[in-house]
Design a protein around this motif. Structure first.
Motif, PDB file in Angstrom:
ATOM      1  N   ALA A 192       0.636  -1.109   0.212  1.00  0.00           N
ATOM      2  CA  ALA A 192       0.090   0.135  -0.045  1.00  0.00           C
ATOM      3  C   ALA A 192       0.812   1.144  -0.108  1.00  0.00           C
ATOM      4  O   ALA A 192       2.000   1.088   0.430  1.00  0.00           O
ATOM      5  CB  ALA A 192      -0.929  -0.141   1.190  1.00  0.00           C
ATOM      6  N   ASN A 193       0.367   2.206  -0.634  1.00  0.00           N
ATOM      7  CA  ASN A 193       0.837   3.646  -0.519  1.00  0.00           C
ATOM      8  C   ASN A 193       0.866   4.245   0.824  1.00  0.00           C
ATOM      9  O   ASN A 193       0.091   3.776   1.983  1.00  0.00           O
ATOM     10  CB  ASN A 193       0.411   4.619  -1.236  1.00  0.00           C
ATOM     11  CG  ASN A 193      -1.386   4.951  -1.257  1.00  0.00           C
ATOM     12  OD1 ASN A 193      -1.662   3.793  -1.257  1.00  0.00           O
ATOM     13  ND2 ASN A 193      -1.408   6.064  -0.716  1.00  0.00           N
ATOM     14  N   HIS A 194       1.888   5.083   1.368  1.00  0.00           N
ATOM     15  CA  HIS A 194       2.011   5.202   2.941  1.00  0.00           C
ATOM     16  C   HIS A 194       1.951   6.722   3.057  1.00  0.00           C
ATOM     17  O   HIS A 194       2.801   7.532   2.782  1.00  0.00           O
ATOM     18  CB  HIS A 194       3.514   4.765   3.224  1.00  0.00           C
ATOM     19  CG  HIS A 194       3.541   4.638   4.711  1.00  0.00           C
ATOM     20  ND1 HIS A 194       2.455   4.371   5.636  1.00  0.00           N
ATOM     21  CD2 HIS A 194       4.907   4.541   5.499  1.00  0.00           C
ATOM     22  CE1 HIS A 194       3.034   4.421   7.011  1.00  0.00           C
ATOM     23  NE2 HIS A 194       4.090   4.500   6.840  1.00  0.00           N
ATOM     24  N   THR A 195       1.080   7.209   3.909  1.00  0.00           N
ATOM     25  CA  THR A 195       0.900   8.721   4.333  1.00  0.00           C
ATOM     26  C   THR A 195       1.281   8.939   5.818  1.00  0.00           C
ATOM     27  O   THR A 195       1.694   9.900   6.202  1.00  0.00           O
ATOM     28  CB  THR A 195      -0.554   9.035   4.143  1.00  0.00           C
ATOM     29  OG1 THR A 195      -0.919   8.744   2.590  1.00  0.00           O
ATOM     30  CG2 THR A 195      -0.770  10.374   4.261  1.00  0.00           C
ATOM     31  N   SER A 196       0.985   7.796   6.591  1.00  0.00           N
ATOM     32  CA  SER A 196       1.061   8.077   8.136  1.00  0.00           C
ATOM     33  C   SER A 196       1.092   6.635   8.788  1.00  0.00           C
ATOM     34  O   SER A 196       0.579   5.669   8.127  1.00  0.00           O
ATOM     35  CB  SER A 196      -0.191   8.955   8.772  1.00  0.00           C
ATOM     36  OG  SER A 196      -0.142   8.906  10.301  1.00  0.00           O
ATOM     37  N   MET A 197       1.287   6.467   9.977  1.00  0.00           N
ATOM     38  CA  MET A 197       1.135   5.419  10.812  1.00  0.00           C
ATOM     39  C   MET A 197      -0.153   4.838  10.896  1.00  0.00           C
ATOM     40  O   MET A 197      -0.461   3.741  11.085  1.00  0.00           O
ATOM     41  CB  MET A 197       2.002   5.271  12.022  1.00  0.00           C
ATOM     42  CG  MET A 197       2.280   3.947  12.592  1.00  0.00           C
ATOM     43  SD  MET A 197       2.867   4.153  14.218  1.00  0.00           S
ATOM     44  CE  MET A 197       4.327   5.372  13.993  1.00  0.00           C
ATOM     45  N   ILE A 198      -1.136   5.756  10.811  1.00  0.00           N
ATOM     46  CA  ILE A 198      -2.544   5.607  11.044  1.00  0.00           C
ATOM     47  C   ILE A 198      -3.321   4.696   9.836  1.00  0.00           C
ATOM     48  O   ILE A 198      -4.188   4.224   9.778  1.00  0.00           O
ATOM     49  CB  ILE A 198      -3.391   6.786  11.049  1.00  0.00           C
ATOM     50  CG1 ILE A 198      -3.517   7.559   9.877  1.00  0.00           C
ATOM     51  CG2 ILE A 198      -2.966   7.548  12.200  1.00  0.00           C
ATOM     52  CD1 ILE A 198      -4.645   8.658   9.878  1.00  0.00           C
ATOM     53  N   ASP A 199      -2.100   4.784   8.496  1.00  0.00           N
ATOM     54  CA  ASP A 199      -2.473   3.634   7.589  1.00  0.00           C
ATOM     55  C   ASP A 199      -2.628   2.255   8.048  1.00  0.00           C
ATOM     56  O   ASP A 199      -3.579   1.536   7.645  1.00  0.00           O
ATOM     57  CB  ASP A 199      -1.411   3.745   6.316  1.00  0.00           C
ATOM     58  CG  ASP A 199      -1.364   5.265   5.713  1.00  0.00           C
ATOM     59  OD1 ASP A 199      -2.278   5.731   5.778  1.00  0.00           O
ATOM     60  OD2 ASP A 199      -0.072   5.366   5.394  1.00  0.00           O
ATOM     61  N   PHE A 200      -1.697   1.842   8.688  1.00  0.00           N
ATOM     62  CA  PHE A 200      -1.687   0.469   9.432  1.00  0.00           C
ATOM     63  C   PHE A 200      -3.074   0.327  10.120  1.00  0.00           C
ATOM     64  O   PHE A 200      -3.550  -0.816  10.121  1.00  0.00           O
ATOM     65  CB  PHE A 200      -0.564   0.302  10.047  1.00  0.00           C
ATOM     66  CG  PHE A 200      -0.443  -0.810  11.215  1.00  0.00           C
ATOM     67  CD1 PHE A 200      -0.605  -1.968  10.546  1.00  0.00           C
ATOM     68  CD2 PHE A 200      -0.516  -0.671  12.535  1.00  0.00           C
ATOM     69  CE1 PHE A 200      -0.505  -3.347  11.414  1.00  0.00           C
ATOM     70  CE2 PHE A 200      -0.711  -1.767  13.306  1.00  0.00           C
ATOM     71  CZ  PHE A 200      -0.634  -3.089  12.837  1.00  0.00           C
ATOM     72  N   ILE A 201      -3.466   1.381  11.039  1.00  0.00           N
ATOM     73  CA  ILE A 201      -4.556   1.158  11.964  1.00  0.00           C
ATOM     74  C   ILE A 201      -5.799   1.192  11.302  1.00  0.00           C
ATOM     75  O   ILE A 201      -6.703   0.326  11.477  1.00  0.00           O
ATOM     76  CB  ILE A 201      -4.598   2.136  12.902  1.00  0.00           C
ATOM     77  CG1 ILE A 201      -3.141   2.272  13.729  1.00  0.00           C
ATOM     78  CG2 ILE A 201      -5.798   2.518  13.929  1.00  0.00           C
ATOM     79  CD1 ILE A 201      -3.290   3.515  14.634  1.00  0.00           C
ATOM     80  N   ILE A 202      -5.977   1.923   9.995  1.00  0.00           N
ATOM     81  CA  ILE A 202      -7.150   1.933   9.304  1.00  0.00           C
ATOM     82  C   ILE A 202      -7.155   0.414   8.508  1.00  0.00           C
ATOM     83  O   ILE A 202      -8.365  -0.031   8.537  1.00  0.00           O
ATOM     84  CB  ILE A 202      -6.968   2.986   8.309  1.00  0.00           C
ATOM     85  CG1 ILE A 202      -7.338   4.210   8.936  1.00  0.00           C
ATOM     86  CG2 ILE A 202      -8.007   2.819   7.166  1.00  0.00           C
ATOM     87  CD1 ILE A 202      -7.172   5.473   8.115  1.00  0.00           C
ATOM     88  N   LEU A 203      -6.240  -0.053   8.311  1.00  0.00           N
ATOM     89  CA  LEU A 203      -6.270  -1.285   7.250  1.00  0.00           C
ATOM     90  C   LEU A 203      -6.324  -2.530   8.469  1.00  0.00           C
ATOM     91  O   LEU A 203      -7.049  -3.404   8.421  1.00  0.00           O
ATOM     92  CB  LEU A 203      -4.941  -1.549   6.562  1.00  0.00           C
ATOM     93  CG  LEU A 203      -4.702  -0.722   5.417  1.00  0.00           C
ATOM     94  CD1 LEU A 203      -3.355  -0.971   4.847  1.00  0.00           C
ATOM     95  CD2 LEU A 203      -5.826  -0.773   4.456  1.00  0.00           C
ATOM     96  N   GLU A 204      -5.932  -2.278   9.756  1.00  0.00           N
ATOM     97  CA  GLU A 204      -5.764  -3.290  10.660  1.00  0.00           C
ATOM     98  C   GLU A 204      -7.206  -3.485  11.400  1.00  0.00           C
ATOM     99  O   GLU A 204      -7.379  -4.602  11.838  1.00  0.00           O
ATOM    100  CB  GLU A 204      -4.836  -3.047  11.970  1.00  0.00           C
ATOM    101  CG  GLU A 204      -4.359  -4.300  12.708  1.00  0.00           C
ATOM    102  CD  GLU A 204      -3.473  -5.205  12.081  1.00  0.00           C
ATOM    103  OE1 GLU A 204      -2.823  -6.197  12.611  1.00  0.00           O
ATOM    104  OE2 GLU A 204      -3.077  -4.974  10.767  1.00  0.00           O
ATOM    105  N   GLN A 205      -8.007  -2.695  11.535  1.00  0.00           N
ATOM    106  CA  GLN A 205      -9.376  -2.828  11.928  1.00  0.00           C
ATOM    107  C   GLN A 205     -10.093  -3.736  11.189  1.00  0.00           C
ATOM    108  O   GLN A 205     -11.150  -4.390  11.712  1.00  0.00           O
ATOM    109  CB  GLN A 205     -10.038  -1.401  12.235  1.00  0.00           C
ATOM    110  CG  GLN A 205     -10.426  -0.804  10.796  1.00  0.00           C
ATOM    111  CD  GLN A 205     -11.511   0.242  11.130  1.00  0.00           C
ATOM    112  OE1 GLN A 205     -11.957   0.236  12.506  1.00  0.00           O
ATOM    113  NE2 GLN A 205     -11.904   1.198  10.397  1.00  0.00           N
ATOM    114  N   MET A 206      -9.742  -3.676   9.900  1.00  0.00           N
ATOM    115  CA  MET A 206     -10.629  -4.924   8.959  1.00  0.00           C
ATOM    116  C   MET A 206      -9.888  -6.272   9.014  1.00  0.00           C
ATOM    117  O   MET A 206     -10.805  -7.100   8.850  1.00  0.00           O
ATOM    118  CB  MET A 206     -10.713  -4.167   7.632  1.00  0.00           C
ATOM    119  CG  MET A 206     -11.702  -2.999   7.516  1.00  0.00           C
ATOM    120  SD  MET A 206     -13.388  -3.393   7.873  1.00  0.00           S
ATOM    121  CE  MET A 206     -13.868  -4.465   6.200  1.00  0.00           C
ATOM    122  N   THR A 207      -8.625  -6.205   8.930  1.00  0.00           N
ATOM    123  CA  THR A 207      -8.029  -7.557   8.777  1.00  0.00           C
ATOM    124  C   THR A 207      -6.647  -7.471   9.512  1.00  0.00           C
ATOM    125  O   THR A 207      -5.867  -6.385   9.607  1.00  0.00           O
ATOM    126  CB  THR A 207      -7.460  -7.884   7.437  1.00  0.00           C
ATOM    127  OG1 THR A 207      -8.832  -7.646   6.607  1.00  0.00           O
ATOM    128  CG2 THR A 207      -6.910  -9.179   7.377  1.00  0.00           C
TER     129      THR A 207
END
Length: 371
Positions: free
Chosen positions: A164-179
């Protein structure tokens, strides 16, 4: 002929003499008249510097563009002040309470499961995975996150990796809440480092230090082992290697594209109507970044899960990486730039600087000899 002479005189007027900018006693008897053109032709370094100032596409990738002010008159300013009171006086305390309550519930469940079910790995991993997803969902709720997911949800299966493209550490949090992804991430100090060591390792995350050359070999080995595992969580990699401001994409590292497995692209695009989600780690700690998000109205973003891609016959890993970057850039509406994001962390070599200075000095001396 008269027309040619007049145009020639006009050109001379456009070229002011260097003598006009120098003190009278500093000018010796020169064999010819000096023009400003002579100074500008001293070195191609001037051209190089001007080009860098006019079109510095590298710096633009890591700059946060401030929003346009809208509280510029007597009618809008009271509304802006009311918004500040609501965001900081009402929403922020409520969001802090939600986040604190979520952490209490999470730790009250995570540590007993982690230690009491240590002999039952399957049950322990399933429960820990759900707890991590729950905690990431609480994080998103603390920003009033409005996230729209497009495409099929990722599944657990071997021989695949998500990029995935990377903007912030919250990218991981947003994706992690689903999988519950296992992510490749830079080691961080402070409370973020504590979470990495105690919690995120339970979902199979892999840490590295970009300044340690030995870490690259260890990470490459762990990547292959994780991808081939049957019961491992899906592997998530941010191949840019650094946070970019969600207007551009920098070069993808080829490590994720030479594993011999399916590569599943994920495109993330933030709507900056309420807040800029870009995290500039050089200017702002992650704690202050979260405070900025929690004092905004909402974090709005779209996530697209794209079709899995495979290495084509005769295609190199670098070409494969560029093809996947094209897909993500087009889907998220981002501009591609030919830069390595790691240049953000390193200063130019002293030898390179000295070489540039030497070239500049030689060109100046050569020009003076000609004059």
């Amino acid at each position: 002929m008269a027309g040619l002479q007049s145009s020639s005189s006009e050109m001379d007027l456009d070229r002011p003499n260097i003598e006009e900018y120098l003190a009278a006693d500093s000018i010796q008897d020169s064999p010819m008249k000096l023009h400003l053109r002579d100074l500008l032709d001293i070195s191609p370094t001037l051209k190089e510097a001007a080009g860098a100032i006019v079109d510095d596409s590298f710096t633009r990738c890591f700059k946060s563009n401030p929003p346009e002010p809208w509280n510029w008159n007597i009618y809008l300013f009271p509304l802006w002040c009311l918004g500040v009171v609501v965001r900081y006086g009402i929403l922020f305390p409520v969001r802090v309470a939600i986040l604190a309550g979520g952490w209490i519930v999470f730790f009250a469940a995570f540590f007993p499961v982690h230690f009491l079910l240590s002999r039952h790995n399957n049950w322990r991993r399933k429960i820990e995975r759900k707890l991590v997803e729950m905690m990431c969902g609480i994080f998103v709720a603390s920003w009033t996150g409005v996230v729209k997911y497009h495409g099929p949800r990722p599944s657990m299966r071997p021989h695949q990796v998500f990029v995935a493209n990377h903007t912030s550490m919250i990218d991981f949090i947003i994706l992690e809440q689903m999988t519950a992804f296992a992510v490749i991430m830079q080691k961080h100090p402070g409370w973020v480092g504590f979470i990495q060591k105690t919690i995120l390792e339970s979902v199979g995350c892999i840490w590295f230090n970009r300044t340690e050359s030995k870490d690259r070999e260890v990470v490459a080995r762990k990547l292959r082992e994780h991808v081939n595992g049957v019961d491992n969580n899906p592997l998530l990699i941010f191949p840019e290697g650094t946070c970019v401001n969600n207007h551009y994409t920098v070069m993808f590292k080829k490590g994720a594209f030479e594993l011999g497995c399916a590569v599943c692209p994920i495109a993330i695009k933030y709507n900056k109507i309420f807040v800029d989600a870009f995290w500039n780690s050089k200017k702002q700690s992650f704690t202050m970044h979260l405070v900025c998000l929690m004092t905004s109205w909402a974090v709005v973003c779209d996530v697209w899960y794209l079709e899995p891609q495979y290495l084509r016959p005769g295609e190199t890993p670098i070409e494969f990486a560029e093809r996947v970057r094209d897909m993500i850039s087009v889907r998220a509406g981002l501009k591609k730039v030919p830069w390595d994001g790691y240049l953000k962390y390193f200063r130019p070599s002293p030898k390179l600087t000295e070489r540039k200075q030497q070239i500049f000095a030689e060109s100046v001396l050569q020009r003076l000899e000609e004059i």
